[in-house]
Design a protein around this motif. Structure first.
Motif, PDB file in Angstrom:
ATOM      1  N   GLN A 124      10.944   3.729  -0.439  1.00 36.96           N
ATOM      2  CA  GLN A 124      12.140   2.726   0.261  1.00 36.96           C
ATOM      3  C   GLN A 124      10.987   2.281   1.501  1.00 36.96           C
ATOM      4  O   GLN A 124      11.112   1.144   1.871  1.00 36.96           O
ATOM      5  CB  GLN A 124      13.180   3.475   0.692  1.00 36.96           C
ATOM      6  CG  GLN A 124      14.074   3.544  -0.359  1.00 36.96           C
ATOM      7  CD  GLN A 124      15.403   4.683   0.097  1.00 36.96           C
ATOM      8  OE1 GLN A 124      15.646   4.769   1.192  1.00 36.96           O
ATOM      9  NE2 GLN A 124      16.273   4.960  -0.960  1.00 36.96           N
ATOM     10  N   THR A 125      10.226   3.046   2.087  1.00 36.89           N
ATOM     11  CA  THR A 125       9.521   2.842   3.090  1.00 36.89           C
ATOM     12  C   THR A 125       8.274   1.962   2.641  1.00 36.89           C
ATOM     13  O   THR A 125       7.895   0.844   3.443  1.00 36.89           O
ATOM     14  CB  THR A 125       8.886   3.956   3.994  1.00 36.89           C
ATOM     15  OG1 THR A 125       9.963   4.529   4.524  1.00 36.89           O
ATOM     16  CG2 THR A 125       7.851   3.477   5.152  1.00 36.89           C
ATOM     17  N   LEU A 126       7.623   2.122   1.673  1.00 32.52           N
ATOM     18  CA  LEU A 126       6.471   1.676   1.119  1.00 32.52           C
ATOM     19  C   LEU A 126       6.630   0.405   0.781  1.00 32.52           C
ATOM     20  O   LEU A 126       5.925  -0.639   1.061  1.00 32.52           O
ATOM     21  CB  LEU A 126       5.680   2.493   0.067  1.00 32.52           C
ATOM     22  CG  LEU A 126       5.233   3.883   0.498  1.00 32.52           C
ATOM     23  CD1 LEU A 126       4.397   4.551  -0.569  1.00 32.52           C
ATOM     24  CD2 LEU A 126       3.947   3.896   1.756  1.00 32.52           C
ATOM     25  N   THR A 127       7.844   0.075   0.011  1.00 37.68           N
ATOM     26  CA  THR A 127       8.133  -1.317  -0.576  1.00 37.68           C
ATOM     27  C   THR A 127       8.799  -1.909   0.495  1.00 37.68           C
ATOM     28  O   THR A 127       9.001  -2.985   0.416  1.00 37.68           O
ATOM     29  CB  THR A 127       8.967  -0.895  -1.786  1.00 37.68           C
ATOM     30  OG1 THR A 127      10.165  -0.222  -1.648  1.00 37.68           O
ATOM     31  CG2 THR A 127       8.124  -0.255  -2.820  1.00 37.68           C
ATOM     32  N   ARG A 128       9.076  -1.241   1.534  1.00 37.15           N
ATOM     33  CA  ARG A 128      10.377  -2.075   2.579  1.00 37.15           C
ATOM     34  C   ARG A 128      11.488  -2.527   1.773  1.00 37.15           C
ATOM     35  O   ARG A 128      11.975  -3.579   2.001  1.00 37.15           O
ATOM     36  CB  ARG A 128       9.714  -3.076   3.372  1.00 37.15           C
ATOM     37  CG  ARG A 128       8.418  -2.446   4.288  1.00 37.15           C
ATOM     38  CD  ARG A 128       7.788  -3.328   5.215  1.00 37.15           C
ATOM     39  NE  ARG A 128       8.689  -3.501   6.391  1.00 37.15           N
ATOM     40  CZ  ARG A 128       8.798  -4.541   7.071  1.00 37.15           C
ATOM     41  NH1 ARG A 128       7.757  -5.456   6.947  1.00 37.15           N
ATOM     42  NH2 ARG A 128       9.589  -4.514   8.253  1.00 37.15           N
ATOM     43  N   ASN A 129      11.873  -1.706   0.690  1.00 35.45           N
ATOM     44  CA  ASN A 129      13.179  -2.179   0.163  1.00 35.45           C
ATOM     45  C   ASN A 129      14.372  -1.167   0.079  1.00 35.45           C
ATOM     46  O   ASN A 129      13.976  -0.188  -0.635  1.00 35.45           O
ATOM     47  CB  ASN A 129      12.405  -2.426  -1.322  1.00 35.45           C
ATOM     48  CG  ASN A 129      13.753  -3.076  -2.377  1.00 35.45           C
ATOM     49  OD1 ASN A 129      15.055  -3.018  -2.179  1.00 35.45           O
ATOM     50  ND2 ASN A 129      13.388  -3.406  -3.407  1.00 35.45           N
ATOM     51  N   PRO A 130      15.374  -1.196   0.491  1.00 35.58           N
ATOM     52  CA  PRO A 130      16.270  -0.361   0.686  1.00 35.58           C
ATOM     53  C   PRO A 130      16.965   0.225  -0.684  1.00 35.58           C
ATOM     54  O   PRO A 130      17.734   1.253  -0.883  1.00 35.58           O
ATOM     55  CB  PRO A 130      17.425  -1.075   1.421  1.00 35.58           C
ATOM     56  CG  PRO A 130      17.144  -2.413   1.437  1.00 35.58           C
ATOM     57  CD  PRO A 130      15.867  -2.589   1.256  1.00 35.58           C
ATOM     58  N   LEU A 131      16.709  -0.683  -1.787  1.00 39.32           N
ATOM     59  CA  LEU A 131      17.225  -0.196  -2.867  1.00 39.32           C
ATOM     60  C   LEU A 131      16.006   0.440  -3.854  1.00 39.32           C
ATOM     61  O   LEU A 131      16.667   0.968  -5.024  1.00 39.32           O
ATOM     62  CB  LEU A 131      17.598  -1.625  -3.769  1.00 39.32           C
ATOM     63  CG  LEU A 131      18.576  -2.243  -3.222  1.00 39.32           C
ATOM     64  CD1 LEU A 131      19.123  -3.436  -4.058  1.00 39.32           C
ATOM     65  CD2 LEU A 131      19.936  -1.250  -3.104  1.00 39.32           C
ATOM     66  N   ALA A 132      14.969   0.909  -3.509  1.00 37.94           N
ATOM     67  CA  ALA A 132      14.081   1.472  -4.019  1.00 37.94           C
ATOM     68  C   ALA A 132      14.138   2.859  -4.315  1.00 37.94           C
ATOM     69  O   ALA A 132      15.111   3.569  -3.308  1.00 37.94           O
ATOM     70  CB  ALA A 132      12.383   1.327  -3.340  1.00 37.94           C
ATOM     71  N   ALA A 256       1.439  12.350   6.125  1.00 36.93           N
ATOM     72  CA  ALA A 256       1.526  10.969   6.328  1.00 36.93           C
ATOM     73  C   ALA A 256       2.736  10.450   6.749  1.00 36.93           C
ATOM     74  O   ALA A 256       2.914   9.036   6.862  1.00 36.93           O
ATOM     75  CB  ALA A 256       1.314  10.151   4.920  1.00 36.93           C
ATOM     76  N   ALA A 257       3.163  11.121   7.604  1.00 37.22           N
ATOM     77  CA  ALA A 257       4.461  10.672   8.269  1.00 37.22           C
ATOM     78  C   ALA A 257       4.430   9.721   9.352  1.00 37.22           C
ATOM     79  O   ALA A 257       4.961   8.542   9.457  1.00 37.22           O
ATOM     80  CB  ALA A 257       5.448  12.089   8.727  1.00 37.22           C
ATOM     81  N   PRO A 258       3.393   9.957  10.187  1.00 40.38           N
ATOM     82  CA  PRO A 258       2.971   8.820  11.247  1.00 40.38           C
ATOM     83  C   PRO A 258       2.784   7.445  10.689  1.00 40.38           C
ATOM     84  O   PRO A 258       2.989   6.346  11.171  1.00 40.38           O
ATOM     85  CB  PRO A 258       2.056   9.424  12.217  1.00 40.38           C
ATOM     86  CG  PRO A 258       1.950  10.874  11.799  1.00 40.38           C
ATOM     87  CD  PRO A 258       2.545  11.098  10.233  1.00 40.38           C
ATOM     88  N   ALA A 259       1.812   7.736   9.475  1.00 38.33           N
ATOM     89  CA  ALA A 259       1.552   6.398   8.767  1.00 38.33           C
ATOM     90  C   ALA A 259       2.702   5.581   8.073  1.00 38.33           C
ATOM     91  O   ALA A 259       2.904   4.492   8.395  1.00 38.33           O
ATOM     92  CB  ALA A 259       0.603   6.898   7.867  1.00 38.33           C
ATOM     93  N   LEU A 260       3.752   6.385   7.761  1.00 42.67           N
ATOM     94  CA  LEU A 260       4.966   5.762   7.127  1.00 42.67           C
ATOM     95  C   LEU A 260       5.719   5.397   8.433  1.00 42.67           C
ATOM     96  O   LEU A 260       6.325   4.282   8.014  1.00 42.67           O
ATOM     97  CB  LEU A 260       5.735   6.791   6.347  1.00 42.67           C
ATOM     98  CG  LEU A 260       5.210   7.290   5.166  1.00 42.67           C
ATOM     99  CD1 LEU A 260       6.030   8.713   4.529  1.00 42.67           C
ATOM    100  CD2 LEU A 260       5.310   6.213   4.195  1.00 42.67           C
ATOM    101  N   ASP A 261       5.914   6.108   9.323  1.00 43.49           N
ATOM    102  CA  ASP A 261       6.581   5.252  10.564  1.00 43.49           C
ATOM    103  C   ASP A 261       6.105   4.085  10.921  1.00 43.49           C
ATOM    104  O   ASP A 261       6.599   3.125  11.119  1.00 43.49           O
ATOM    105  CB  ASP A 261       6.644   6.244  11.778  1.00 43.49           C
ATOM    106  CG  ASP A 261       7.529   7.505  11.613  1.00 43.49           C
ATOM    107  OD1 ASP A 261       8.330   7.376  10.758  1.00 43.49           O
ATOM    108  OD2 ASP A 261       7.057   8.452  12.325  1.00 43.49           O
ATOM    109  N   ALA A 262       4.708   3.968  10.782  1.00 44.04           N
ATOM    110  CA  ALA A 262       3.997   2.676  11.194  1.00 44.04           C
ATOM    111  C   ALA A 262       4.152   1.508   9.910  1.00 44.04           C
ATOM    112  O   ALA A 262       4.229   0.475  10.333  1.00 44.04           O
ATOM    113  CB  ALA A 262       2.533   2.838  11.417  1.00 44.04           C
TER     114      ALA A 262
END
Length: 377
Positions: A124-132, A256-262
């Motif tokens: 959901q974070t990587l695709t910026r899609n809440p339906l992922a 990779a949590a900090p990178a995911l936040d970014a």
């Protein structure tokens, strides 16, 4: 003293009231933000602590649920005896029910649920899609095709190991197709979504083709049951494999949590913060794909765990991935554990595929979550 002198004296004696400085406002805002931050940390600790208590308690209770009445003491005696502790073991029948039948299934349910929830939160974070969710990349359809090839075409004599290997091979083939379509660095978010949809349709068509071409009534029924998700064939070997894969995947994603936040702020913002968006997204997509492939091979296609659980946990602990990912692992494990327990007991002596129950629970829960988010926006 003239009027002009009086005016000058008044101005000198009583200086004009200064404009309201911005410093107190900024300080008040900082204090308010700090309070919100402390409250969020306390809530995250409370939610995480509750999960750490609920998960082992749920495992112990779920093992006792079933046609053969068992107690928590029986579970403890069986586990302790197999661990070599000095306790009196239960009867051979009760020990076999606990150690060979229920405990591997309960543990596998927790591992699959936790792994799918973590993969869903990352996607959901990587695709910026809440339906992922973990099936966005077509991995579930690929695993289904591989399993159908084993069940219907007789590859590997239909053995459990061959079924897992077939599902795993199909999952990896689907993910490779997504990479080819999306580009070497997994392209942009839209390209990944479109590639996943196309690959999912392709492998679903291949599955239907195999069933229609070579299947009979009995094999078609077995394929349908597997496609809906089932943990009935759980074993210690499958649980150990899933534990290794889920643990490794969680560690990679958590690191990779900090990178995911970014990345949640967008590719440009992530790049300005020193994150390499293309490489980071590729590594995390590979990690989630491999994890999902192993989990689907062990359990079949269980939907909505990776979609609903991350939204619910994000509502409780916030969007910081350092906290979000472990909480998703805990509550995804608890969710699927009790869903599978209900699937094997509610309609006894028949067993319902757990994917059916996760859909029946997940759709209304997702609707409630989305309505709450809409009302809050």
């Amino acid at each position: 003293m003239t009027s002009d002198d009086l005016a000058r004296t008044a101005t000198t004696a009583v200086p004009a009231a200064p404009e309201a400085p911005e410093v107190p406002v900024t300080a008040a805002r900082t204090v308010r933000t700090a309070r919100i931050g402390r409250a969020g940390r306390r809530r995250a600790l409370s939610v995480g602590g509750a999960g750490l208590v609920l998960l082992p308690l749920s495992v112990a209770l779920a093992v006792t649920v079933g046609a053969a009445g068992l107690s928590v003491g029986d579970v403890f005696q069986s586990v302790a005896a197999h661990l070599g502790l000095p306790v009196d073991p239960p009867s051979a029948l009760r020990d076999a029910i606990v150690w060979e039948l229920r405990l591997p299934r309960v543990l596998l349910a927790t591992l699959v649920g936790g792994g799918l929830a973590v993969c869903g939160a990352v996607l959901q974070t990587l695709t910026r899609n809440p339906l992922a969710d973990p099936y966005l990349l077509g991995i579930s359809s690929g695993a289904s095709t591989g399993a159908v090839a084993v069940l219907i075409l007789g590859l590997g004599s239909g053995a459990a190991a061959a079924l897992t290997a077939g599902a795993f091979t199909g999952s990896l083939a689907a993910f490779c197709c997504v990479l080819v379509l999306a580009g070497a660095t997994a392209g942009g978010s839209l390209r990944v979504v479109l590639a996943g949809v196309a690959v999912s349709q392709l492998f679903s068509a291949l599955t239907s083709l195999v069933v229609i071409w070579a299947g009979d009534a009995q094999s078609t029924r077995g394929v349908t049951f597997w496609l809906l998700g089932s943990l009935a064939s759980a074993s210690w070997g499958g649980a150990v494999l899933c534990a290794a894969v889920t643990g490794a995947g969680l560690l990679v994603c958590w690191a990779a949590a900090p990178a995911l936040d970014a990345l949640a702020l967008g590719r440009e913002m992530a790049a300005s913060l020193g994150v390499a968006p293309g490489r980071t997204r590729f590594v995390l997509l590979v990690t989630t794909a491999l994890s999902t492939a192993v989990l689907v091979a062990a359990s079949g296609a269980i939907g909505f765990v990776g979609l609903v659980v991350p939204h619910a946990v994000r509502f409780l602990v916030g969007a910081r991935h350092r906290v979000l990912l472990p909480a998703c692992a805990l509550y995804g494990a608890i969710f699927l554990l009790w869903a599978d327990t209900a699937a094997r007991t509610l309609f006894s002596p028949r067993e319902v595929p757990v994917g059916v129950l996760t859909a029946l629970i997940g759709v209304p829960a997702f609707a409630v979550i989305m309505r709450g988010r809409s009302a809050g926006s």
